[in-house]
Motif scaffolding. Structure first.
Motif, short mmCIF file in Angstrom:
data_model
loop_
_atom_site.label_atom_id
_atom_site.label_comp_id
_atom_site.label_asym_id
_atom_site.label_seq_id
_atom_site.Cartn_x
_atom_site.Cartn_y
_atom_site.Cartn_z
N VAL A 58 52.91 108.45 3.95
CA VAL A 58 54.13 108.85 3.24
C VAL A 58 54.89 107.60 2.78
CG1 VAL A 58 56.30 110.12 3.44
CG2 VAL A 58 54.25 110.99 4.57
N HIS A 59 54.98 106.61 3.65
CA HIS A 59 55.62 105.34 3.27
C HIS A 59 54.90 104.70 2.09
CE1 HIS A 59 58.36 104.77 6.81
NE2 HIS A 59 57.53 105.67 7.32
N ASP A 60 53.59 104.64 2.17
CA ASP A 60 52.80 104.01 1.10
C ASP A 60 53.00 104.74 -0.23
OD1 ASP A 60 51.83 102.23 2.96
OD2 ASP A 60 49.90 103.26 3.21
N GLU A 61 52.99 106.06 -0.18
CA GLU A 61 53.11 106.85 -1.39
C GLU A 61 54.44 106.60 -2.09
OE1 GLU A 61 52.55 109.96 -4.36
OE2 GLU A 61 51.37 108.43 -3.31
N PHE A 62 55.52 106.56 -1.34
CA PHE A 62 56.82 106.41 -1.99
C PHE A 62 57.07 104.99 -2.46
CE2 PHE A 62 57.56 110.69 -0.64
CZ PHE A 62 58.37 111.18 -1.66
#
Length: 570
Positions: free
Chosen positions: A207-211
């Motif tokens: 989720v961190h990487d995606e945002f």
């Protein structure tokens, strides 16, 4: 095609821009956001270029000169991403695509270039607390069933009770009802808003990487910043414990909950700030952080986190001199230690317009069902706006407030689209009234909004409140806003800085002085009482929210009219 349709469409068709090597930029200014006036555009209700009854990016682009002429510094666009529209675009299916109802990525690029060519910066909405249930991650998580790695990116849990038939905890949705929905395979998933908006699990690195990737996508396109939706909601308390109380805090409240304002959100924003600081051009983050106090809000704008946070305590303050002074003082005191500017806002897409709030008795909240005293509400709204624009920091305007638009409180049930209206049986679900499309012209099926009607019906009298009707009209609310924003830009003492000096004033009157190193001081008087009061003249009257400027008598005294704010050159 009818002549009316052809003319309306032509009026909204944006002219092509010349090719550029890269995104244009407004005039430089490393700290432009500290005293900026930022205008919120709700795209579906701003302007419709293709005649389908729904606003779009091409319509926004065509109407940008109105915002330049109004005198704002930046535009904040509510979501236009690919979405099933279960919650007016705040349910995002693809963060890198424009929903076809609003256009495509070429329209977004054209809007950015046009805004920059006009000297306007552009802030876009980002929705990181939850996705749409039609997001590819969530669809795969449902299809793959319990144990799927994709389910770890959301909050899937087994239920309580003998057969898992009860939700995993007692959390309630902001839109009413349980914050959990059970899937066909028996597991439950968390959604603090609508069931179509499953919450991300921010403990998962993907989720961190995606945002971070999403941030870079839009920064590379040239946006000047992001408004972060539900910035206080991303992190949940470990173990997702019960709230335990009968009354749960929704968005703005006085108590702590295990699902809002958790300290873990701040490391996320430190990470995002490192991404943003890689880019030139003074890009900014603005937090929608509903916290119990302005002191908690200040945590979001520490030097290594976000730049601004909305001041919802100010928005929810009644038209009362003591209450306003208290929230102004607390706001400035809270922002001072972290070096962030204060922000001030009176209306947005989630609350009853302040023209209607101030025309009703105090204490009714921010979502109302009654029109109140329309004349009183407009008089107070104009006074509140002039007070707000005289305070140090950044001010946010919501589309249509420059026209003095009231909330439309009598929409028929069958046209309402706010999901909270239906989930809560009409309780706290009256946001449609502030989202009715804008009137641009005196006449036409949608008063210039577009050639195909409007997705929510406009009141018959709105032609008289249109941009066309008010432009050049002495005393109109539109010309009042234009004059106020021009003066704010011309007078260094307005907007800039972090301090106010309170002056002695009669009961019900706020009087404050703003200083500037390179200009004369400005005094702001705001009379919230119901009867005229006489005071010594604070100086030369520059602008009044009322019909006339006060004139001093032979003794040097002036009469302050009720529900009126005046700017004075000291």
């Amino acid at each position: 095609m009818s002549q009316h349709h052809a003319d309306s469409t032509a009026a909204l068709a944006p002219a092509p821009l010349p090719a550029q090597a890269g995104p244009a930029t407004p005039a430089p200014g490393a700290d432009w956001w500290r005293e900026a006036v930022i205008y919120q555009v709700y795209p579906r209700s701003f302007a419709d270029a293709n005649g389908d009854g729904m606003g779009d990016l091409a319509g926004v682009r065509a109407r940008l000169p109105h915002l330049r002429d109004l005198g704002v510094d930046a535009v904040w666009l509510s979501p236009f991403y690919a979405s099933p529209q279960a919650d007016a675009g705040y349910d995002v299916a693809d963060y890198r695509a424009v929903d076809p109802m609003f256009g495509d990525l070429h329209d977004a690029d054209g809007l950015l270039r046009e805004a920059h060519a006009l000297g306007l910066r552009v802030i876009v909405d980002l929705v990181p607390n939850h996705s749409s249930d039609q997001h590819e991650w969530f669809k795969r998580a449902l299809a793959e069933g319990p144990g799927s790695p994709l389910r770890e990116r959301y909050h899937f849990r087994a239920g309580r009770g003998e057969n898992g038939e009860l939700p995993p905890n007692d959390w309630e949705s902001v839109f009413g009802g349980p914050a959990w929905t059970r899937t066909a395979d028996g597991e439950w998933y968390l959604h603090l808003f609508a069931p179509e908006q499953p919450d991300f699990n921010w403990e998962h690195p993907a989720v961190h990487d995606e945002f971070r990737s999403v941030l870079r996508f839009w920064l590379d396109m040239g946006v000047d910043g992001f408004r972060i939706d539900v910035a206080h909601g991303l992190v949940k308390a470990p173990g997702l414990p019960d709230v335990g109380g009968a009354e749960q805090v929704k968005l703005l409240g006085n108590g702590a909950t295990p699902y809002f304002d958790q300290d873990g959100v701040h490391e996320i924003y430190r990470s995002w700030r490192r991404v943003l600081d890689e880019y030139d051009g003074a890009r900014v983050f603005v937090a929608e952080a509903w916290t119990p106090t302005v002191e908690r809000t200040a945590h979001y704008v520490r030097p290594d986190e976000l730049h601004q946070a909305f001041n919802f305590q100010y928005l929810s303050t009644d038209w009362s001199a003591p209450a306003l002074r208290e929230v102004i003082d607390r706001t400035l005191a809270a922002m001072r230690p972290v070096g962030a500017p204060a922000t001030w806002v009176l209306s947005n897409h989630d609350v009853t317009r302040h023209t209607t709030r101030f025309g009703n008795p105090p204490g009714l909240g921010t979502q109302l069902r009654t029109p109140g005293d329309r004349a009183l509400g407009l008089r107070r709204a104009r006074a509140a706006t002039l007070l707000m624009l005289g305070l140090p920091g950044s001010a946010y305007l919501y589309q249509g407030e420059e026209l003095g638009l009231p909330d439309v409180v009598d929409l028929p049930d069958e046209v309402r689209q706010d999901p909270s209206y239906f989930r809560a049986a009409g309780q706290d679900g009256f946001r449609d009234g502030c989202r009715v499309p804008l009137p641009w012209t005196r006449e036409g099926s949608s008063y210039g909004f577009g050639s195909g009607g409007s997705w929510l019906p406009q009141p018959a009298e709105w032609g008289g409140l249109s941009v066309e009707a008010q432009t050049g009209a002495a005393g109109s609310t539109l010309e009042f806003y234009r004059a106020a924003l021009a003066l704010r830009r011309a007078q260094p003492a307005l907007g800039a800085g972090t301090e106010v000096t309170w002056l002695d004033a009669p009961e019900g009157v706020l009087a404050l002085r703003r200083e500037a190193a390179d200009g004369r001081p400005v005094v702001v008087t705001a009379h919230t009482g119901s009867a005229p009061v006489t005071v010594p003249s604070p100086g030369e009257a520059l602008l009044s929210s009322g019909d006339t400027l006060p004139v001093a008598d032979e003794a040097g005294n002036v009469v302050l009219a009720p529900d009126t704010t005046v700017w004075w050159l000291g």
